[in-house]
Motif scaffolding. Structure first.
Motif, PDB file in Angstrom:
ATOM      1  N   GLY A 104      52.562  38.573-104.603  1.00  0.00           N
ATOM      2  CA  GLY A 104      51.701  38.171-105.697  1.00  0.00           C
ATOM      3  C   GLY A 104      51.201  36.750-105.659  1.00  0.00           C
ATOM      4  O   GLY A 104      50.530  36.306-106.573  1.00  0.00           O
ATOM      5  N   PHE A 105      51.503  36.012-104.604  1.00  0.00           N
ATOM      6  CA  PHE A 105      51.084  34.616-104.538  1.00  0.00           C
ATOM      7  C   PHE A 105      50.201  34.347-103.324  1.00  0.00           C
ATOM      8  O   PHE A 105      50.058  33.210-102.899  1.00  0.00           O
ATOM      9  CB  PHE A 105      52.310  33.690-104.466  1.00  0.00           C
ATOM     10  N   GLY A 106      49.638  35.397-102.731  1.00  0.00           N
ATOM     11  CA  GLY A 106      48.841  35.208-101.535  1.00  0.00           C
ATOM     12  C   GLY A 106      49.686  35.005-100.294  1.00  0.00           C
ATOM     13  O   GLY A 106      49.165  34.659 -99.251  1.00  0.00           O
ATOM     14  N   GLN A 107      51.016  35.192-100.390  1.00  0.00           N
ATOM     15  CA  GLN A 107      51.900  35.014 -99.244  1.00  0.00           C
ATOM     16  C   GLN A 107      52.319  36.344 -98.632  1.00  0.00           C
ATOM     17  O   GLN A 107      53.047  36.376 -97.655  1.00  0.00           O
ATOM     18  CB  GLN A 107      53.178  34.282 -99.662  1.00  0.00           C
ATOM     19  N   GLY A 108      51.870  37.438 -99.231  1.00  0.00           N
ATOM     20  CA  GLY A 108      52.344  38.744 -98.803  1.00  0.00           C
ATOM     21  C   GLY A 108      51.948  39.094 -97.386  1.00  0.00           C
ATOM     22  O   GLY A 108      50.867  38.737 -96.922  1.00  0.00           O
ATOM     23  N   GLN A 109      52.845  39.774 -96.710  1.00  0.00           N
ATOM     24  CA  GLN A 109      52.574  40.272 -95.365  1.00  0.00           C
ATOM     25  C   GLN A 109      53.264  41.621 -95.227  1.00  0.00           C
ATOM     26  O   GLN A 109      54.442  41.763 -95.562  1.00  0.00           O
ATOM     27  CB  GLN A 109      53.089  39.296 -94.308  1.00  0.00           C
ATOM     28  N   ILE A 110      52.509  42.609 -94.749  1.00  0.00           N
ATOM     29  CA  ILE A 110      53.035  43.961 -94.579  1.00  0.00           C
ATOM     30  C   ILE A 110      52.906  44.328 -93.109  1.00  0.00           C
ATOM     31  O   ILE A 110      51.842  44.152 -92.514  1.00  0.00           O
ATOM     32  CB  ILE A 110      52.241  44.980 -95.424  1.00  0.00           C
ATOM     33  N   GLU A 111      53.977  44.832 -92.546  1.00  0.00           N
ATOM     34  CA  GLU A 111      53.947  45.330 -91.170  1.00  0.00           C
ATOM     35  C   GLU A 111      54.044  46.845 -91.234  1.00  0.00           C
ATOM     36  O   GLU A 111      54.967  47.387 -91.835  1.00  0.00           O
ATOM     37  CB  GLU A 111      55.134  44.744 -90.406  1.00  0.00           C
ATOM     38  N   LEU A 112      53.089  47.536 -90.635  1.00  0.00           N
ATOM     39  CA  LEU A 112      53.051  48.993 -90.635  1.00  0.00           C
ATOM     40  C   LEU A 112      53.564  49.498 -89.297  1.00  0.00           C
ATOM     41  O   LEU A 112      53.010  49.156 -88.255  1.00  0.00           O
ATOM     42  CB  LEU A 112      51.620  49.482 -90.872  1.00  0.00           C
ATOM     43  N   ARG A 113      54.651  50.293 -89.339  1.00  0.00           N
ATOM     44  CA  ARG A 113      55.242  50.792 -88.096  1.00  0.00           C
ATOM     45  C   ARG A 113      55.558  52.268 -88.215  1.00  0.00           C
ATOM     46  O   ARG A 113      56.083  52.721 -89.232  1.00  0.00           O
ATOM     47  CB  ARG A 113      56.520  50.021 -87.778  1.00  0.00           C
ATOM     48  N   GLN A 114      55.223  53.003 -87.143  1.00  0.00           N
ATOM     49  CA  GLN A 114      55.530  54.429 -87.106  1.00  0.00           C
ATOM     50  C   GLN A 114      57.011  54.614 -86.800  1.00  0.00           C
ATOM     51  O   GLN A 114      57.605  53.874 -86.022  1.00  0.00           O
ATOM     52  CB  GLN A 114      54.686  55.139 -86.050  1.00  0.00           C
ATOM     53  N   ILE A 115      57.584  55.636 -87.428  1.00  0.00           N
ATOM     54  CA  ILE A 115      58.993  55.968 -87.235  1.00  0.00           C
ATOM     55  C   ILE A 115      59.088  57.049 -86.165  1.00  0.00           C
ATOM     56  O   ILE A 115      58.313  58.004 -86.167  1.00  0.00           O
ATOM     57  CB  ILE A 115      59.608  56.458 -88.566  1.00  0.00           C
ATOM     58  N   PHE A 116      60.044  56.893 -85.261  1.00  0.00           N
ATOM     59  CA  PHE A 116      60.248  57.905 -84.234  1.00  0.00           C
ATOM     60  C   PHE A 116      60.647  59.227 -84.858  1.00  0.00           C
ATOM     61  O   PHE A 116      61.462  59.264 -85.775  1.00  0.00           O
ATOM     62  CB  PHE A 116      61.380  57.503 -83.275  1.00  0.00           C
ATOM     63  N   ASP A 117      60.080  60.302 -84.352  1.00  0.00           N
ATOM     64  CA  ASP A 117      60.570  61.647 -84.646  1.00  0.00           C
ATOM     65  C   ASP A 117      61.555  61.991 -83.550  1.00  0.00           C
ATOM     66  O   ASP A 117      61.454  61.471 -82.427  1.00  0.00           O
ATOM     67  CB  ASP A 117      59.424  62.665 -84.642  1.00  0.00           C
ATOM     68  N   MET A 118      62.497  62.871 -83.831  1.00  0.00           N
ATOM     69  CA  MET A 118      63.478  63.240 -82.829  1.00  0.00           C
ATOM     70  C   MET A 118      62.803  63.776 -81.567  1.00  0.00           C
ATOM     71  O   MET A 118      63.269  63.526 -80.461  1.00  0.00           O
ATOM     72  CB  MET A 118      64.468  64.258 -83.388  1.00  0.00           C
ATOM     73  N   SER A 119      61.672  64.476 -81.715  1.00  0.00           N
ATOM     74  CA  SER A 119      60.974  65.027 -80.548  1.00  0.00           C
ATOM     75  C   SER A 119      60.396  63.924 -79.656  1.00  0.00           C
ATOM     76  O   SER A 119      60.077  64.181 -78.497  1.00  0.00           O
ATOM     77  CB  SER A 119      59.877  65.994 -80.982  1.00  0.00           C
ATOM     78  N   ASP A 120      60.275  62.696 -80.176  1.00  0.00           N
ATOM     79  CA  ASP A 120      59.861  61.567 -79.343  1.00  0.00           C
ATOM     80  C   ASP A 120      61.004  61.114 -78.447  1.00  0.00           C
ATOM     81  O   ASP A 120      60.781  60.460 -77.430  1.00  0.00           O
ATOM     82  CB  ASP A 120      59.427  60.374 -80.206  1.00  0.00           C
ATOM     83  N   LEU A 121      62.236  61.435 -78.843  1.00  0.00           N
ATOM     84  CA  LEU A 121      63.420  60.940 -78.148  1.00  0.00           C
ATOM     85  C   LEU A 121      64.072  61.953 -77.223  1.00  0.00           C
ATOM     86  O   LEU A 121      64.734  61.577 -76.264  1.00  0.00           O
ATOM     87  CB  LEU A 121      64.452  60.454 -79.181  1.00  0.00           C
ATOM     88  N   THR A 122      63.926  63.240 -77.559  1.00  0.00           N
ATOM     89  CA  THR A 122      64.561  64.277 -76.750  1.00  0.00           C
ATOM     90  C   THR A 122      63.793  65.582 -76.878  1.00  0.00           C
ATOM     91  O   THR A 122      63.140  65.818 -77.887  1.00  0.00           O
ATOM     92  CB  THR A 122      66.027  64.501 -77.166  1.00  0.00           C
ATOM     93  N   GLN A 123      63.912  66.406 -75.862  1.00  0.00           N
ATOM     94  CA  GLN A 123      63.342  67.751 -75.903  1.00  0.00           C
ATOM     95  C   GLN A 123      64.455  68.796 -75.926  1.00  0.00           C
ATOM     96  O   GLN A 123      64.172  69.988 -75.823  1.00  0.00           O
ATOM     97  CB  GLN A 123      62.412  67.976 -74.706  1.00  0.00           C
ATOM     98  N   ASP A 124      65.708  68.356 -76.069  1.00  0.00           N
ATOM     99  CA  ASP A 124      66.847  69.265 -76.108  1.00  0.00           C
ATOM    100  C   ASP A 124      66.749  70.136 -77.358  1.00  0.00           C
ATOM    101  O   ASP A 124      66.803  69.620 -78.484  1.00  0.00           O
ATOM    102  CB  ASP A 124      68.151  68.469 -76.117  1.00  0.00           C
ATOM    103  N   PRO A 125      66.596  71.478 -77.189  1.00  0.00           N
ATOM    104  CA  PRO A 125      66.411  72.362 -78.344  1.00  0.00           C
ATOM    105  C   PRO A 125      67.567  72.305 -79.344  1.00  0.00           C
ATOM    106  O   PRO A 125      67.334  72.369 -80.553  1.00  0.00           O
ATOM    107  CB  PRO A 125      66.302  73.759 -77.726  1.00  0.00           C
ATOM    108  N   GLY A 126      68.778  72.161 -78.870  1.00  0.00           N
ATOM    109  CA  GLY A 126      69.932  72.083 -79.767  1.00  0.00           C
ATOM    110  C   GLY A 126      69.895  70.845 -80.643  1.00  0.00           C
ATOM    111  O   GLY A 126      70.139  70.912 -81.846  1.00  0.00           O
ATOM    112  N   MET A 127      69.589  69.707 -80.034  1.00  0.00           N
ATOM    113  CA  MET A 127      69.508  68.459 -80.806  1.00  0.00           C
ATOM    114  C   MET A 127      68.349  68.502 -81.790  1.00  0.00           C
ATOM    115  O   MET A 127      68.470  68.032 -82.920  1.00  0.00           O
ATOM    116  CB  MET A 127      69.386  67.264 -79.868  1.00  0.00           C
TER     117      MET A 127
END
Length: 144
Positions: A104-127
């Motif tokens: 509210g004082f002109g100091q604001g800063q927002i960082e927008l970041r995508q969150i990993f989905d499990m499918s980004d990390l592994t293709q193991d069907p069980g996991m």
């Protein structure tokens, strides 16, 4: 796709300066818009790092190191966050641009970041199945 809007800290947020009533009301209206659109996952502010604890791992396989706050790297401090689930990066950016100046004082800063989905990390069907079951239990049905 899940995204986190990370609200960066300022010297005021680290000093415990509370937001004005007007800013609280504006943020509440914004969060209500997100909820009404079915994209809000979570949104909260954080206490200053003076009450925080940092756990670091200075040596691979070694004992963790515990450090009590406050922490001085103000540019790296997170003062709050909003997590949304949307269909695209463009939609996430549209929502991020609608957020009121978080300090509210002109100091604001927002960082927008995508969150990993499990499918980004592994293709193991069980996991992937375990992750899906856990999310269903925790989140329930969401907008598709």
């Amino acid at each position: 796709m899940r995204f986190m809007m990370i609200v960066k800290g300022t010297s005021d947020s680290e000093a415990g300066v509370m937001p004005s009533e007007e800013l609280v009301a504006a943020m509440q209206r914004y969060n209500e818009e997100l909820a009404k659109a079915g994209v809000l996952v979570a949104a909260d502010g954080l206490h200053p790092t003076s009450s925080a604890i940092r756990i670091s791992y200075p040596e691979a396989g070694g004992k963790p190191k515990i450090t009590d706050g406050p922490f001085t790297e103000a540019k790296e401090i997170i003062a709050g966050f909003t997590m949304i689930e949307v269909k695209s990066k463009e939609e996430a950016l549209e929502w991020a641009l609608r957020m009121p100046d978080p300090h509210g004082f002109g100091q604001g800063q927002i960082e927008l970041r995508q969150i990993f989905d499990m499918s980004d990390l592994t293709q193991d069907p069980g996991m992937l199945a375990k992750e899906h079951a856990l999310r269903e239990r925790l989140e329930g049905p969401r907008r598709t």
